[in-house]
Design a protein around this motif. Structure first.
Motif, short mmCIF file in Angstrom:
data_model
loop_
_atom_site.label_atom_id
_atom_site.label_comp_id
_atom_site.label_asym_id
_atom_site.label_seq_id
_atom_site.Cartn_x
_atom_site.Cartn_y
_atom_site.Cartn_z
N SER A 122 42.28 38.92 36.13
CA SER A 122 42.59 38.33 37.23
C SER A 122 41.07 37.74 37.55
O SER A 122 40.25 38.00 37.43
CB SER A 122 43.00 39.25 38.32
N PRO A 123 40.98 36.52 38.56
CA PRO A 123 39.75 36.14 38.95
C PRO A 123 38.75 37.17 39.62
O PRO A 123 37.59 36.97 39.34
CB PRO A 123 39.99 34.95 40.13
N GLU A 126 37.26 38.87 36.49
CA GLU A 126 36.29 37.97 35.85
C GLU A 126 34.84 37.92 36.62
O GLU A 126 33.95 37.92 36.01
CB GLU A 126 37.15 36.53 35.84
N ARG A 215 48.55 36.25 45.54
CA ARG A 215 47.16 36.05 45.45
C ARG A 215 46.59 35.84 46.54
O ARG A 215 45.21 35.78 46.84
CB ARG A 215 47.05 34.67 44.74
#
Length: 456
Positions: A122-123, A126, A215
């Motif tokens: 996932s962001p 990351e 999200r």
């Protein structure tokens, strides 16, 4: 460091405390204090020299890495007349060059936290694992993961993907509990934790309040608090807390054989919008107690007041007062924090000594004003490297300072305040909601800005 100890590196006490979260009762050493701490050049061993201020005697505590990178205690030795003698013994106990400690028979080797699985990352993961500014958080997160007694097999894949927030909350809770000397067990699939201290215990199920929109609540533009105070207290945010808690209560944890007849609590954190944890806290006690706080009067006559409410004002008109319903008497209380965030882990890792060159952190927010009759919070903005920031609390920032426990006044199995001594405890007395805390300064909400260090 030179001479025979050139292959050792001195570390600060906070870094050793982070490693010591792997101990059964965390970084708690009775009457002894950390005098000095060291790790080997390759970090295969770490140890502390402890001092007893009453006798001025020294002892050592040694941890070594296992083949799965977890810390295990190798030995504890006392009776040294000087720190030099203690250090000489500590160095021998490190067994520099020896292979890692073996896995116990039957132990499951947990998956490495940064080994990306087939579902990708996932962001949020990351950001944690790939940016230098979040290296302190990555180190703190990694040690907390290794300290978990028995994470479920899906922990890493969840953490790397869509359940990043909920798994981060579990790591935060583990750090809070162990820091306070609380024994933590994960002997059952659910609830998530059993905690015990001085003969008192409680089962804890952790959950996060999330948005129905995919999200939402992750990385992205921050969603600011509703301008209308009524909406903030009793509107959609309160309903989000209500739906999340009610969903957990429907699972009937209290009927499980290992939980039946014992204290049970739900731990909740809010991630329903990006940044919502900064402002959503007030909605939770409003829903739990069915009591809305407000300020009346003007100028010098302003004072805090409150009124009972029967329903929340969101679109579903959910009844307010979870703790007013005798059917929920099996719920001992609700544990809450708005600090299960990357910012918290980043600060704690930074303070533990993982400080990328040029990085500084400024924390700004509001402190609870304990002045009798005060209705406004106290603003602050401080570099976490500054003496003024450290001086806010007796030993600097701790994991549990933002932890709050809301006690159910109808609980059939209440917990004592001393079970979670570092939390702020909210309880009903004489018809009013009151609080008890060991902290003179309590942060109600904050953000942490990352920037260049001004130190030379």
């Amino acid at each position: 460091m030179t001479g025979e100890n050139a292959d050792l590196k001195r570390i600060n006490a906070r870094q050793f405390d982070l490693f010591a979260l792997s101990l059964e009762y965390g970084p708690n050493f009775g009457d002894r204090e950390i005098y000095d701490a060291y790790k080997t050049a390759k970090s295969e061993a770490v140890g502390a020299i402890l001092i007893d201020p009453a006798t001025w005697s020294f002892s050592t505590l040694t941890l070594r890495r296992r083949v799965d990178h977890r810390w295990v205690q190798i030995e504890e030795h006392g009776g040294f007349a000087s720190p030099d003698l203690a250090l000489a013994h500590l160095r021998k106990s490190f067994r520099i060059g020896d292979p890692p400690e073996p896995l116990p028979a039957g132990a499951r080797r947990r998956r490495p936290l940064c080994e990306i699985g087939p579902s990708g990352a996932s962001p949020e993961f990351e950001l944690l694992s790939s940016t230098l500014d979040h290296l302190p958080a990555l180190m703190a997160v990694g040690e907390c993961y290794l300290a978990l007694p028995n994470p479920d097999p899906n922990f890493v894949s969840d953490f790397q993907t869509n359940n990043f927030a909920s798994r981060l909350f579990e790591l935060y809770l583990l750090a809070c509990f162990r820091e306070q000397g609380i024994r933590v067990r994960q002997d059952h699939v659910s609830p998530d934790f059993e905690i015990e201290l001085d003969g008192a215990n409680c089962w804890i199920e952790a959950v996060t309040a999330n948005s129905a929109e995919p999200r939402s609540g992750g990385i992205g533009p921050w969603v600011h608090a509703p301008e209308d105070r009524e909406e903030r207290l009793t509107g959609d945010t309160a309903e989000r807390f209500a739906k999340t808690l009610r969903g957990k209560l429907q699972r009937n944890y209290e009927q499980m054989a290992h939980v039946r007849g014992q204290p049970f609590a739900i731990a909740i954190a809010d991630f329903h919008e990006s940044g919502s944890m900064v402002w959503s806290r007030e909605a939770l006690p409003t829903y739990l107690y069915g009591f809305k706080a407000y300020v009346e009067g003007e100028g010098a006559d302003r004072r805090a007041a409150g009124a009972s409410i029967s329903h929340l004002t969101g679109k579903n008109r959910i009844p307010a007062g979870l703790f007013r319903d005798p059917a929920n008497a099996h719920l001992s209380g609700v544990l809450f924090s708005n600090a299960a965030t990357l910012s918290k882990f980043n600060r704690m890792g930074f303070l533990a000594g993982w400080q990328p060159p040029g990085l500084d952190m400024v924390r700004q927010g509001i402190l609870f004003d304990r002045t009798p009759g005060a209705v406004d919070a106290i603003p602050f903005a401080l570099s976490i490297s500054s003496p003024d920031y450290e001086a806010l609390w007796p030993f600097g920032e701790a994991w549990c300072q933002e932890l709050e426990f809301f006690h159910n006044p109808l609980a059939s199995n209440p917990i004592p305040f001393d079970l979670i001594p570092g939390a702020t405890h909210w309880f009903e007395q004489d018809g009013e909601i009151q609080c008890n805390t060991i902290w003179e300064n309590t942060v109600l909400a904050s953000v942490t800005d990352l920037g260049a260090s001004k130190r030379r």
